[in-house]
Design a protein around this motif. Structure first.
Motif, PDB file in Angstrom:
ATOM      1  N   ALA A   1       0.830  -1.212   0.000  1.00 47.05           N
ATOM      2  CA  ALA A   1       0.000   0.000   0.000  1.00 47.05           C
ATOM      3  C   ALA A   1       0.861   1.257   0.000  1.00 47.05           C
ATOM      4  N   SER A   2       1.938   1.248   0.786  1.00 48.63           N
ATOM      5  CA  SER A   2       2.842   2.400   0.829  1.00 48.63           C
ATOM      6  C   SER A   2       3.453   2.669  -0.540  1.00 48.63           C
ATOM      7  N   LEU A   3       3.888   1.601  -1.216  1.00 41.54           N
ATOM      8  CA  LEU A   3       4.495   1.748  -2.540  1.00 41.54           C
ATOM      9  C   LEU A   3       3.486   2.284  -3.550  1.00 41.54           C
ATOM     10  N   LEU A   4       2.285   1.701  -3.578  1.00 39.34           N
ATOM     11  CA  LEU A   4       1.266   2.142  -4.519  1.00 39.34           C
ATOM     12  C   LEU A   4       0.881   3.600  -4.288  1.00 39.34           C
ATOM     13  N   TYR A   5       0.678   3.945  -3.025  1.00 36.19           N
ATOM     14  CA  TYR A   5       0.262   5.316  -2.728  1.00 36.19           C
ATOM     15  C   TYR A   5       1.387   6.313  -3.019  1.00 36.19           C
ATOM     16  N   SER A   6       2.627   5.921  -2.761  1.00 38.87           N
ATOM     17  CA  SER A   6       3.768   6.792  -3.062  1.00 38.87           C
ATOM     18  C   SER A   6       3.840   7.099  -4.562  1.00 38.87           C
ATOM     19  N   ILE A   7       3.590   6.065  -5.383  1.00 42.00           N
ATOM     20  CA  ILE A   7       3.601   6.254  -6.835  1.00 42.00           C
ATOM     21  C   ILE A   7       2.480   7.198  -7.269  1.00 42.00           C
ATOM     22  N   ILE A   8       1.256   6.954  -6.785  1.00 39.84           N
ATOM     23  CA  ILE A   8       0.117   7.810  -7.151  1.00 39.84           C
ATOM     24  C   ILE A   8       0.326   9.239  -6.664  1.00 39.84           C
TER      25      ILE A   8
ATOM     26  N   TYR B   1       3.386  10.836  -8.855  1.00 40.42           N
ATOM     27  CA  TYR B   1       3.192  10.992 -10.293  1.00 40.42           C
ATOM     28  C   TYR B   1       1.837  11.595 -10.661  1.00 40.42           C
ATOM     29  N   ILE B   2       0.889  11.670  -9.731  1.00 43.09           N
ATOM     30  CA  ILE B   2      -0.431  12.214 -10.063  1.00 43.09           C
ATOM     31  C   ILE B   2      -0.836  13.346  -9.114  1.00 43.09           C
TER      32      ILE B   2
ATOM     33  N   PHE C   1      -5.042  16.076 -15.920  1.00 44.81           N
ATOM     34  CA  PHE C   1      -4.437  15.712 -17.203  1.00 44.81           C
ATOM     35  C   PHE C   1      -3.544  14.477 -17.044  1.00 44.81           C
ATOM     36  N   ILE C   2      -2.761  14.426 -15.956  1.00 45.17           N
ATOM     37  CA  ILE C   2      -1.879  13.282 -15.706  1.00 45.17           C
ATOM     38  C   ILE C   2      -2.696  12.019 -15.446  1.00 45.17           C
ATOM     39  N   LEU C   3      -3.800  12.168 -14.719  1.00 42.97           N
ATOM     40  CA  LEU C   3      -4.627  11.002 -14.415  1.00 42.97           C
ATOM     41  C   LEU C   3      -5.139  10.348 -15.691  1.00 42.97           C
ATOM     42  N   ARG C   4      -5.430  11.138 -16.710  1.00 42.48           N
ATOM     43  CA  ARG C   4      -5.901  10.575 -17.983  1.00 42.48           C
ATOM     44  C   ARG C   4      -4.888   9.585 -18.540  1.00 42.48           C
ATOM     45  N   GLU C   5      -3.599   9.912 -18.437  1.00 51.54           N
ATOM     46  CA  GLU C   5      -2.550   9.028 -18.938  1.00 51.54           C
ATOM     47  C   GLU C   5      -2.406   7.779 -18.074  1.00 51.54           C
ATOM     48  N   TRP C   6      -2.735   7.895 -16.793  1.00 49.23           N
ATOM     49  CA  TRP C   6      -2.551   6.782 -15.862  1.00 49.23           C
ATOM     50  C   TRP C   6      -3.765   5.858 -15.779  1.00 49.23           C
TER      51      TRP C   6
END
Length: 419
Positions: A150-157, A160-161, A169-174
């Motif tokens: 969960a820490s890794l996933l949330y850190s990425i979001i 990067y978002i 706009f970034i969320l559209r790409e993700w």
């Protein structure tokens, strides 16, 4: 006799529904992705469906693997009495835990209760202590692994978002990546089981033998593309509105992903954890029907699965808000972005454990995931008083249910004139 035992099984299923279903919906309610009433309806439907359609496997395992039924072959009524003790002990403990809003593991409660009565009834060697040891290790490891994911996933979001100047706009790409991550994790839990009847239907009607992975892959690909297209359409609608017209559009969009992950976890949870409530009843019904202990030819009747599913839904609807509030609101303040990561981490952890054959608790995984989000957001936001209460309930579940079941069995055995 069978009516009384069925009522005891319903009592256990009721308390399991009030406690354990928080695993699938607690974070969705806490992050405000859904209301409590919506969560109760969604979880009720999916938990019941999973329990009735795919709930027999865990029941068969619990009824025959924790204790060696061969030791009771000459005295099946002793095993019957022991399973009644399991129903009472687990139902009482789950009710006590739920009244305090503590998420406990129904799997460990049932395992502890079966081990407790077996030890008293047939000696220490009647219990598979290696399995108990593996459960304990997995119990400790589960929240750690889920928290790390969960820490890794949330850190990425977050990096990067959420922290970008134009997150919409970034969320559209993700969106395609988030869709693939969500559906690949939870889909591996659900789709292989769902696709089996489809494979059988195609073979029976058209004589086509499809490889086991083809239908899950096809369904997953269609679902992922559909989810991406729907999400893009929703984003376009949001972007056309004035910024003041909608509150936190990023979190609102991620909330939809979170609800989908919660739905899949609820279905998988119902298909697995209903066994904790009905395994003793299934064993008792088998003994009453055949006069022997359940062995290789043991199957769970449909009416028992329906009884377990109805009990889970009833407990969730009437008393489920206590534990949902604890998991979703009383550990850390949650937003949909964090709730989505916690749900996805929970599903991933449970899936990995299943592939390794490790018996783990969904509640442990979810609490670990929520704490993992808190570590990334703000260490001070974690309410450690709540965690101490939850941890105490975890640590005491197996010994408490073991002692309760052993005590109830001993008293009942004396009353019945077997001791």
């Amino acid at each position: 006799m069978i009516v009384l035992v069925a009522l005891l099984a319903f009592y256990l299923a009721f308390n399991l529904g009030a406690n354990d279903v928080a695993n699938s919906m607690g974070t969705s309610v806490g992050s405000k992705a859904v209301t409590l009433r919506q969560a109760l309806i969604i979880a009720g439907i999916l938990e019941f469906t999973g329990a009735v359609l795919f709930g027999s496997a865990v029941s068969e395992t619990l009824a025959t693997d924790i204790v060696n039924p061969v030791l009771f072959a000459a005295t099946p009524k002793v095993l019957l009495l022991g399973m009644v003790s399991v129903l009472i002990a687990c139902g009482l403990w789950m009710q006590i835990a739920t009244s305090f809003g503590l998420p406990v593991s129904s799997s460990h409660a049932v395992v502890g209760a079966i081990a407790g009565f077996s030890w008293v009834a047939a000696g220490i060697n009647a219990v598979d202590w290696f399995s108990i040891g593996v459960i304990t290790i997995a119990w400790i490891a589960t929240p750690i692994v889920s928290g790390a994911i969960a820490s890794l996933l949330y850190s990425i979001i977050k990096h990067y978002i959420l922290d970008k100047p134009d997150p919409l706009f970034i969320l559209r790409e993700w969106i395609p990546w988030l869709s693939a991550a969500l559906l690949s994790v939870v889909g591996v839990i659900v789709l292989p089981t769902v696709s089996k009847p489809i494979q059988v239907f195609i073979w029976n009607h058209w004589g086509i033998a499809l490889p086991a992975h083809d239908i899950p892959l096809g369904l997953g690909a269609i679902a992922s593309v559909t989810l991406s297209l729907v999400s893009w359409r929703q984003l376009e609608s949001i972007q056309k509105k004035p910024k003041s017209a909608i509150t936190n559009p990023i979190e609102r969009q991620l909330g939809k992903f979170q609800v989908l992950s919660a739905c899949c976890v609820a279905f998988a949870h119902g298909s697995n954890d209903v066994g904790n409530a009905i395994a003793p009843l299934a064993a008792i019904a088998y003994i009453l029907r055949t006069g022997s202990v359940p062995l290789a030819d043991f199957n769970v009747p449909l009416w028992i699965l329906v009884l377990g599913g109805v009990g889970i839904v009833a407990g969730l609807a009437i008393w489920g808000k206590n534990v949902i509030t604890t998991v979703g609101e009383n550990i850390i303040p949650l937003k949909p972005s964090g709730g989505f990561c916690a749900e996805l981490a929970t599903a991933t952890t449970v899936l990995l454990a299943s592939r390794l054959g490790l018996p783990v608790s969904t509640s442990h995984a979810l609490v670990g995931g929520v704490v993992g989000i808190g570590l990334v957001q703000n260490f001070r936001s974690i309410r450690f008083s709540t965690l101490r209460s939850i941890g105490s309930a975890w640590l005491t579940t197996i010994p408490i249910t073991a002692v309760l079941a052993a005590g109830i069995f001993s008293v009942a055995n004396l009353v019945m004139g077997n001791g």
